[in-house]
Motif scaffolding. Structure first.
Motif, PDB file in Angstrom:
ATOM      1  N   ARG A  84       0.830  -1.213   0.000  1.00 28.65           N
ATOM      2  CA  ARG A  84       0.000   0.000   0.000  1.00 28.65           C
ATOM      3  C   ARG A  84       0.865   1.263   0.000  1.00 28.65           C
ATOM      4  O   ARG A  84       0.451   2.293  -0.537  1.00 28.65           O
ATOM      5  N   GLY A  85       2.055   1.181   0.558  1.00 30.82           N
ATOM      6  CA  GLY A  85       2.965   2.326   0.546  1.00 30.82           C
ATOM      7  C   GLY A  85       3.636   2.549  -0.797  1.00 30.82           C
ATOM      8  O   GLY A  85       4.145   3.636  -1.066  1.00 30.82           O
ATOM      9  N   ALA A  86       3.627   1.513  -1.659  1.00 30.77           N
ATOM     10  CA  ALA A  86       4.316   1.603  -2.940  1.00 30.77           C
ATOM     11  C   ALA A  86       3.386   1.827  -4.126  1.00 30.77           C
ATOM     12  O   ALA A  86       3.807   2.370  -5.149  1.00 30.77           O
ATOM     13  N   THR A  87       2.129   1.387  -4.016  1.00 33.00           N
ATOM     14  CA  THR A  87       1.246   1.423  -5.178  1.00 33.00           C
ATOM     15  C   THR A  87      -0.223   1.444  -4.762  1.00 33.00           C
ATOM     16  O   THR A  87      -0.569   1.041  -3.666  1.00 33.00           O
ATOM     17  N   ARG A  88      -1.042   1.881  -5.689  1.00 29.92           N
ATOM     18  CA  ARG A  88      -2.498   1.853  -5.501  1.00 29.92           C
ATOM     19  C   ARG A  88      -3.096   0.615  -6.171  1.00 29.92           C
ATOM     20  O   ARG A  88      -4.310   0.435  -6.180  1.00 29.92           O
ATOM     21  N   ALA A  89      -2.250  -0.225  -6.751  1.00 29.76           N
ATOM     22  CA  ALA A  89      -2.733  -1.422  -7.439  1.00 29.76           C
ATOM     23  C   ALA A  89      -3.516  -2.311  -6.483  1.00 29.76           C
ATOM     24  O   ALA A  89      -3.167  -2.437  -5.310  1.00 29.76           O
ATOM     25  N   LYS A  90      -4.556  -2.913  -6.992  1.00 31.13           N
ATOM     26  CA  LYS A  90      -5.327  -3.846  -6.189  1.00 31.13           C
ATOM     27  C   LYS A  90      -4.453  -5.054  -5.854  1.00 31.13           C
ATOM     28  O   LYS A  90      -3.652  -5.499  -6.682  1.00 31.13           O
ATOM     29  N   LEU A  91      -4.630  -5.565  -4.660  1.00 27.41           N
ATOM     30  CA  LEU A  91      -3.856  -6.711  -4.185  1.00 27.41           C
ATOM     31  C   LEU A  91      -4.849  -7.802  -3.793  1.00 27.41           C
ATOM     32  O   LEU A  91      -5.666  -7.608  -2.889  1.00 27.41           O
ATOM     33  N   TYR A  92      -4.791  -8.925  -4.498  1.00 24.92           N
ATOM     34  CA  TYR A  92      -5.715 -10.025  -4.241  1.00 24.92           C
ATOM     35  C   TYR A  92      -4.989 -11.165  -3.542  1.00 24.92           C
ATOM     36  O   TYR A  92      -3.952 -11.628  -4.013  1.00 24.92           O
ATOM     37  N   ASN A  93      -5.530 -11.593  -2.418  1.00 26.26           N
ATOM     38  CA  ASN A  93      -5.006 -12.744  -1.700  1.00 26.26           C
ATOM     39  C   ASN A  93      -5.859 -13.943  -2.078  1.00 26.26           C
ATOM     40  O   ASN A  93      -7.058 -13.967  -1.810  1.00 26.26           O
ATOM     41  N   MET A  94      -5.248 -14.912  -2.726  1.00 30.39           N
ATOM     42  CA  MET A  94      -5.964 -16.097  -3.186  1.00 30.39           C
ATOM     43  C   MET A  94      -5.487 -17.304  -2.383  1.00 30.39           C
ATOM     44  O   MET A  94      -4.314 -17.386  -2.013  1.00 30.39           O
ATOM     45  N   TYR A  95      -6.403 -18.231  -2.128  1.00 30.58           N
ATOM     46  CA  TYR A  95      -6.060 -19.424  -1.356  1.00 30.58           C
ATOM     47  C   TYR A  95      -6.553 -20.662  -2.091  1.00 30.58           C
ATOM     48  O   TYR A  95      -7.641 -20.656  -2.669  1.00 30.58           O
ATOM     49  N   GLY A  96      -5.781 -21.702  -1.995  1.00 27.40           N
ATOM     50  CA  GLY A  96      -6.202 -23.003  -2.497  1.00 27.40           C
ATOM     51  C   GLY A  96      -5.021 -23.856  -2.902  1.00 27.40           C
ATOM     52  O   GLY A  96      -4.126 -23.393  -3.590  1.00 27.40           O
ATOM     53  N   PRO A  97      -5.015 -25.096  -2.461  1.00 26.32           N
ATOM     54  CA  PRO A  97      -3.950 -26.015  -2.862  1.00 26.32           C
ATOM     55  C   PRO A  97      -4.212 -26.603  -4.253  1.00 26.32           C
ATOM     56  O   PRO A  97      -5.321 -26.500  -4.788  1.00 26.32           O
ATOM     57  N   THR A  98      -3.225 -27.243  -4.802  1.00 27.53           N
ATOM     58  CA  THR A  98      -3.336 -27.869  -6.112  1.00 27.53           C
ATOM     59  C   THR A  98      -4.490 -28.864  -6.163  1.00 27.53           C
ATOM     60  O   THR A  98      -5.186 -28.971  -7.177  1.00 27.53           O
ATOM     61  N   GLU A  99      -4.727 -29.574  -5.064  1.00 28.72           N
ATOM     62  CA  GLU A  99      -5.795 -30.577  -5.033  1.00 28.72           C
ATOM     63  C   GLU A  99      -7.180 -29.967  -5.221  1.00 28.72           C
ATOM     64  O   GLU A  99      -8.145 -30.673  -5.464  1.00 28.72           O
ATOM     65  N   ALA A 100      -7.250 -28.655  -5.111  1.00 32.23           N
ATOM     66  CA  ALA A 100      -8.541 -27.969  -5.262  1.00 32.23           C
ATOM     67  C   ALA A 100      -8.422 -26.790  -6.216  1.00 32.23           C
ATOM     68  O   ALA A 100      -8.847 -25.680  -5.928  1.00 32.23           O
ATOM     69  N   ALA A 101      -7.817 -27.016  -7.367  1.00 34.50           N
ATOM     70  CA  ALA A 101      -7.771 -26.045  -8.459  1.00 34.50           C
ATOM     71  C   ALA A 101      -6.995 -24.765  -8.170  1.00 34.50           C
ATOM     72  O   ALA A 101      -7.221 -23.749  -8.813  1.00 34.50           O
ATOM     73  N   VAL A 102      -6.094 -24.767  -7.239  1.00 34.77           N
ATOM     74  CA  VAL A 102      -5.213 -23.658  -6.888  1.00 34.77           C
ATOM     75  C   VAL A 102      -5.947 -22.489  -6.240  1.00 34.77           C
ATOM     76  O   VAL A 102      -5.575 -22.050  -5.173  1.00 34.77           O
ATOM     77  N   TYR A 103      -6.985 -21.970  -6.876  1.00 37.52           N
ATOM     78  CA  TYR A 103      -7.771 -20.873  -6.290  1.00 37.52           C
ATOM     79  C   TYR A 103      -9.113 -21.424  -5.823  1.00 37.52           C
ATOM     80  O   TYR A 103      -9.918 -21.865  -6.643  1.00 37.52           O
ATOM     81  N   VAL A 104      -9.364 -21.382  -4.532  1.00 38.28           N
ATOM     82  CA  VAL A 104     -10.642 -21.806  -3.975  1.00 38.28           C
ATOM     83  C   VAL A 104     -11.365 -20.619  -3.357  1.00 38.28           C
ATOM     84  O   VAL A 104     -12.572 -20.525  -3.391  1.00 38.28           O
ATOM     85  N   SER A 105     -10.583 -19.704  -2.801  1.00 39.36           N
ATOM     86  CA  SER A 105     -11.172 -18.507  -2.202  1.00 39.36           C
ATOM     87  C   SER A 105     -10.265 -17.325  -2.502  1.00 39.36           C
ATOM     88  O   SER A 105      -9.102 -17.496  -2.871  1.00 39.36           O
ATOM     89  N   GLY A 106     -10.812 -16.134  -2.318  1.00 40.60           N
ATOM     90  CA  GLY A 106     -10.012 -14.954  -2.568  1.00 40.60           C
ATOM     91  C   GLY A 106     -10.664 -13.710  -2.013  1.00 40.60           C
ATOM     92  O   GLY A 106     -11.853 -13.696  -1.697  1.00 40.60           O
ATOM     93  N   VAL A 107      -9.833 -12.678  -1.894  1.00 45.27           N
ATOM     94  CA  VAL A 107     -10.306 -11.406  -1.366  1.00 45.27           C
ATOM     95  C   VAL A 107      -9.321 -10.319  -1.793  1.00 45.27           C
ATOM     96  O   VAL A 107      -8.129 -10.580  -1.956  1.00 45.27           O
ATOM     97  N   GLU A 108      -9.841  -9.124  -1.979  1.00 41.74           N
ATOM     98  CA  GLU A 108      -8.939  -7.994  -2.170  1.00 41.74           C
ATOM     99  C   GLU A 108      -8.382  -7.656  -0.797  1.00 41.74           C
ATOM    100  O   GLU A 108      -9.128  -7.372   0.131  1.00 41.74           O
ATOM    101  N   ALA A 109      -7.083  -7.732  -0.649  1.00 41.53           N
ATOM    102  CA  ALA A 109      -6.434  -7.563   0.653  1.00 41.53           C
ATOM    103  C   ALA A 109      -6.299  -6.089   0.997  1.00 41.53           C
ATOM    104  O   ALA A 109      -5.664  -5.331   0.277  1.00 41.53           O
TER     105      ALA A 109
END
Length: 186
Positions: A84-109
Motif C-alpha cells: 500500500r505504501g508503494a502502489t495503488r494497485a489492487k492486491l488479491y489474496n488467493m487461497y487453495g492447494p493444487t488438489e482444489a484447483a489452486v484458487y478456492v477462495s479470494g479477497v482484495e487484501a
C-alpha cells in the motif's frame, strides 16, 4: 498454477509475459520487464513479493500495475502495508492447494485492522471449517479447512492410499467428496 497464470489470461484476451530466471531472481530486472512489457497484472508468492519490495526500481514499476495476485503462502499484514505504501494497485489474496484447483477462495487484501483473510469461496467452491469429528465449528472458532465443489481433484494418480486419507465424504453434500487441506482457519 500454469492454467491460472497463462490460460486464464489468454482466455480473457490478455498477453502473457513470463520472467526468465534472472528476472525471477533480481528485482531490478523484474522491474525492467514490467516496464518494458507494460505489465498490467502480476502474480507472486508473498515471499517473492517481499523480496522485491526492498528494491526501489521494483517499487517504481509496481506503481504502474493495476492489480497483483498473491497465492501459495500466507500473506502478512506487514506485506500488505508495504504494498500500500508503494502502489495503488489492487492486491488479491488467493487461497487453495493444487488438489482444489489452486484458487478456492479470494479477497482484495486491505490489511485493515492488522489482519489478512483468505476471503470467501469462489463460485462452485465450498470451504468448511471443521473440528476433529468433521463437524462445523462455531463462528470464530479454530478448525481445519476442508474444501469441496467442482474445483476438487479426483485424487492422487496411482496413490489410492493418499487419496483415501485426503479425499473424504462430504457430510453436507451426500455422495460428494471434500479435501482435507491440513490448514487451520477461523
Amino acid at each position: 498454477i500454469f492454467i491460472t497464470e497463462s490460460l486464464l489470461a489468454l482466455a480473457l484476451g490478455k498477453c502473457v509475459v513470463l520472467a526468465d530466471e534472472e528476472e525471477m531472481l533480481l528485482p531490478h530486472k523484474l522491474a525492467e520487464l514490467i516496464e518494458r512489457e507494460a505489465v498490467d497484472t502480476a502474480q507472486f508468492t508473498p515471499s517473492r513479493l517481499q523480496m522485491c519490495m526492498g528494491n526501489d526500481a521494483f517499487c517504481k514499476a509496481a506503481a504502474k500495475l493495476s492489480s497483483t495476485i498473491l497465492v501459495g503462502e500466507p500473506l502478512t499484514p506487514h506485506l500488505v502495508s508495504l504494498w500500500r505504501g508503494a502502489t495503488r494497485a489492487k492486491l488479491y489474496n488467493m487461497y487453495g492447494p493444487t488438489e482444489a484447483a489452486v484458487y478456492v477462495s479470494g479477497v482484495e487484501a486491505s490489511g485493515e485492522e492488522g489482519r489478512v483473510t483468505i476471503g470467501k469461496p469462489l463460485q462452485n467452491c465450498r470451504v468448511y471449517v471443521l473440528d476433529g469429528e468433521r463437524r462445523r465449528v462455531m463462528p470464530t472458532a479454530r478448525g481445519e479447512l476442508y474444501l469441496a465443489g467442482v474445483c476438487l481433484a479426483s485424487g492422487y494418480v496411482g496413490r489410492p492410499d493418499l487419496t483415501a486419507a485426503a479425499f473424504v465424504d462430504d457430510p453436507f453434500f451426500p455422495g460428494r467428496r471434500m479435501y482435507r487441506s491440513g490448514d487451520c482457519g477461523r
